[in-house]
Design a protein around this motif. Structure first.
Motif, PDB file in Angstrom:
ATOM      1  N   SER A 182       0.926  -1.751   0.025  1.00 21.55           N
ATOM      2  CA  SER A 182      -0.104   0.066  -0.217  1.00 21.55           C
ATOM      3  C   SER A 182       0.950   0.905   0.062  1.00 21.55           C
ATOM      4  N   ALA A 183       0.567   2.059  -0.826  1.00 20.29           N
ATOM      5  CA  ALA A 183       1.032   4.056  -0.548  1.00 20.29           C
ATOM      6  C   ALA A 183       1.150   4.163   0.303  1.00 20.29           C
ATOM      7  N   ASP A 184      -0.076   4.008   1.336  1.00 21.98           N
ATOM      8  CA  ASP A 184       0.172   5.087   2.627  1.00 21.98           C
ATOM      9  C   ASP A 184       0.870   4.356   3.672  1.00 21.98           C
ATOM     10  N   TYR A 185       1.000   3.308   3.381  1.00 19.91           N
ATOM     11  CA  TYR A 185       1.482   1.923   4.071  1.00 19.91           C
ATOM     12  C   TYR A 185       3.477   1.947   3.943  1.00 19.91           C
ATOM     13  N   ILE A 186       3.569   2.265   2.682  1.00 19.93           N
ATOM     14  CA  ILE A 186       5.126   2.292   2.861  1.00 19.93           C
ATOM     15  C   ILE A 186       5.570   4.208   2.827  1.00 19.93           C
TER      16      ILE A 186
END
Length: 339
Positions: A182-186
């Protein structure tokens, strides 16, 4: 007007139509005592997804050996990290739940947020039953394991499904099984690492230590190892790291089987001999600091590194209740909330 035979409108079908978000983490003993650890470990290690052995053989080993010796050792380890407020994992998980509820309220998401633990209390079954009593028939389940594995996210699904098999009216269900890329997690991971680098300088080596699992599980098709490697690659890319600048390792192995490698403790013992005496360690598979990060990493593995000649060991905390982490959770569940 509808007539509710034997039920008030508040008790009957008219109270339904609500949405609930169910956050699930691994769990924690009720207290750092030997009896509490025996109960907790008995539940955890009895899960056939966690230990894939013939049941009768494993039951004999578990009750004849492990539950006679391990609870006292585990209780001592828990006492080292226990706080006045309780288990770090529980304290942080409760903060995560409250902050996510506030954020979703601000976004007028129209849902309630609930916390359950896969093992120990509050159990998935008890929390889901409470959700049912409150008229929730749209459930979004978010296991707080970024990288899917059968012994983690998979067993959360098992527990949710087992409870729903008892319900006459099965709710709408959305199960978020992985968010390793997930972009937000990364972005949240990268931001936390950058804060450390800005404060302490870039280390010789960034160690991304993931929870381990038996190598056999990978060979049987579990994607966990691949998901961990994907997370590391995305983080390294965002940070602009070269291959020599970081390493992915696996911790918390149990028993005599071969587990995913390289092992975190072995790497900590070896790095100083390779001229790497300055490391920063982060644990991307953990959404909240717990025994495995606070005692195993900052305690045991720091000691291994320093005993081998390491000079600078620093631990970058889990995302815990960081605002970016909570916003990430919201982004994961929002597509399944009322519009």
């Amino acid at each position: 007007m509808a007539k509710y035979i034997g039920l008030t409108k508040e008790q009957g079908h008219g109270k339904r139509g609500k949405t609930g978000v169910l956050l699930v983490n691994l769990g924690t003993p009720d207290e750092p005592s030997t009896p509490a650890l025996r109960r907790y470990l008995a539940e955890f290690l009895s899960d056939p997804r966690v230990i894939e052995m013939p049941r009768l053989l494993w039951k004999a080993i578990l009750h004849g050996i492990i539950l006679r010796t391990r609870p006292a050792k585990s209780a001592a380890a828990y006492r080292e990290v226990w706080t006045d407020a309780g288990s770090p994992l529980m304290v942080i998980s409760l903060r995560q739940t409250s902050k996510l509820q506030r954020l979703l309220d601000e976004q007028q998401a129209g849902c309630s947020v609930h916390l359950a633990m896969r093992y120990g209390n509050p159990s998935i079954a008890s929390v889901m039953q409470d959700m049912q009593r409150h008229g929730i028939d749209n459930i979004v389940v978010l296991p707080l394991y970024p990288q899917y594995a059968a012994p983690s996210s998979g067993t959360v699904f098992d527990a949710v499904a087992a409870e729903l098999m008892r319900w006459r009216y099965v709710p709408s269900l959305h199960f978020i099984h992985t968010y390793h890329d997930s972009a937000d997690y990364i972005d949240a991971l990268v931001a936390s690492i950058k804060r450390d680098f800005d404060t302490n300088g870039k280390p010789q080596k960034l160690v991304l230590s993931y929870h381990g699992m038996p190598q056999e599980y990978l060979e049987k098709g579990d994607p966990y190892y691949c998901f961990c490697m994907k997370t590391s690659a995305l983080v390294a890319q965002k940070l602009g790291l070269e291959e020599k600048d970081y390493i992915s390792t696996f911790q918390s192995r149990f028993g005599k089987a071969v587990w995913l490698q390289p092992y975190t403790d072995a790497i900590m013992k070896a790095l100083p001999g390779e001229g790497i005496k300055d490391v920063a360690v982060i644990c991307p598979a953990f959404s909240a600091d717990c025994l495995e990060t606070l005692e195993e990493i900052t305690g045991e593995n720091r000691e291994y590194f320093e005993a081998a000649g390491g000079e600078s060991f620093r631990y970058i905390p889990c995302l815990n209740d960081d605002d970016a982490h909570i916003a990430m959770m919201a982004s994961l569940v929002t597509p399944f909330l009322p519009r």
